[in-house]
Structure formats: structure tokens, C-alpha cells
Write an enzyme that holds these catalytic residues in place. Structure first.
Site, mmCIF file in Angstrom:
data_model
loop_
_atom_site.group_PDB
_atom_site.id
_atom_site.type_symbol
_atom_site.label_atom_id
_atom_site.label_comp_id
_atom_site.label_asym_id
_atom_site.label_seq_id
_atom_site.Cartn_x
_atom_site.Cartn_y
_atom_site.Cartn_z
ATOM 1 N N ASP A 1 0.859 -1.184 0.000
ATOM 2 C CA ASP A 1 0.000 0.000 0.000
ATOM 3 C C ASP A 1 0.894 1.232 0.000
ATOM 4 O O ASP A 1 1.983 1.216 0.584
ATOM 5 C CB ASP A 1 -0.905 0.019 1.230
ATOM 6 C CG ASP A 1 -2.016 -1.019 1.157
ATOM 7 O OD1 ASP A 1 -2.459 -1.342 0.037
ATOM 8 O OD2 ASP A 1 -2.453 -1.491 2.219
ATOM 9 N N ASP B 1 -6.937 -1.275 -4.775
ATOM 10 C CA ASP B 1 -8.006 -0.902 -3.844
ATOM 11 C C ASP B 1 -8.943 0.140 -4.462
ATOM 12 O O ASP B 1 -10.171 0.069 -4.292
ATOM 13 C CB ASP B 1 -7.426 -0.350 -2.540
ATOM 14 C CG ASP B 1 -6.590 -1.363 -1.781
ATOM 15 O OD1 ASP B 1 -6.814 -2.573 -1.959
ATOM 16 O OD2 ASP B 1 -5.700 -0.935 -1.017
#
Length: 155
Positions: A112, A130
Site C-alpha cells: 500500500d 483498492d
């Protein structure tokens, strides 16, 4: 075929952006893009959304393979005139594949890096997969609402 190209484009953008982060930014470090709003921050997530179920790699693999299979099946049976629905499935497939690849090749963790703060609300750090998943879910909900409205008798 176009929907698979959309999904593969998402996977490419996701994996390329993660490669850039891994090769240029140490874990825990950040680069300020827009002060107070947007940063690139290198983080590894061993769980799902918000880090839930951390360390449950087997579960994530089983669920991911099942979801990928269902999405491919739905793309195959999708009526030709349902382009919005097809794009939503493609975005869901691309996002699922992007994070699945991470889990397989990065010790069960997802990379991330997008660190966003809007109006003093700090979002959990996320990635392109995402974003694709969230847009796909929103599009799917809009599609389902439109289909429901078509099938419901008007008052």
C-alpha cells in the site's frame, strides 16, 4: 474481450506502481506530493481492509481464487448490452488480481502506498487495486439499483 483488457490494464498499473514504490521508497518512509493532503508512503498490509485478518494468507488465497473465478464466470455470461456492469466486473477483477499477486509474491502482504488526507480525515493507506475495487463496487451498486428500478412496478 474489452473487459479483460480493462482488468489487465488495472493489474499492470497496480503492479507497476507498487514496483516503483518497492524499488524507490523504504518501508515506513513517505514522499510529500501535496502537503497536508497526499503522500506516497511505503507500507505493507498483512491483512485485508484496515489490516483485518492479518496473517490469514490461506484464507485470502482461497477467497481470492473463488472471487476471481466468479468474476470471470460473470463476465462470460454477461449480456452484450450491459457495458456498465461489464466495466464494474472488470474493475473488480483487476483489483482482486492486483492484490492477489502481491499476496503470492510478497510474503502474504499487500503493498500500500497512497496516503490521502481530506479535510483532516486520514484515509487508511491504499493502492491502485483498492481504488479499482472501490470504483467497481460503486458501479455494481449503481447497476443493481438501476436493474431493481426497472423490475419494480412504478407507483
Amino acid at each position: 474481450m474489452i473487459f479483460y483488457i480493462v482488468a489487465l490494464t488495472i493489474v499492470f498499473l497496480d503492479q507497476f506502481s507498487k514496483w516503483l514504490i518497492v524499488t524507490n521508497l523504504d518501508i515506513g518512509n513517505s514522499i510529500r506530493i501535496i502537503p497536508g493532503t497526499l503522500y506516497l508512503s511505503s507500507l505493507r498490509n498483512p491483512g485485508g481492509a484496515f489490516g483485518i485478518l492479518a496473517g490469514q494468507l490461506g484464507l485470502f488465497i482461497i477467497v481470492s481464487v473463488a472471487v476471481i473465478g466468479v468474476l470471470i464466470y460473470l463476465l462470460q455470461i454477461k449480456p452484450k448490452d450491459m457495458k456498465w456492469y461489464g466495466v464494474s466486473l472488470a474493475l473488480l477483477l483487476g483489483g482482486t488480481l492486483g492484490n492477489f499477486i502481491d499476496r503470492l509474491f510478497h510474503s502474504g502482504e499487500v503493498i500500500d502506498f497512497i496516503n490521502l488526507i481530506l479535510f483532516s480525515f486520514k484515509f487508511p493507506i491504499f493502492n491502485i487495486a483498492d481504488v479499482s475495487l472501490n470504483i467497481g463496487i460503486i458501479m455494481m451498486l449503481v447497476h443493481l439499483a438501476k436493474e431493481q428500478r426497472k423490475q419494480s412496478p412504478q407507483l
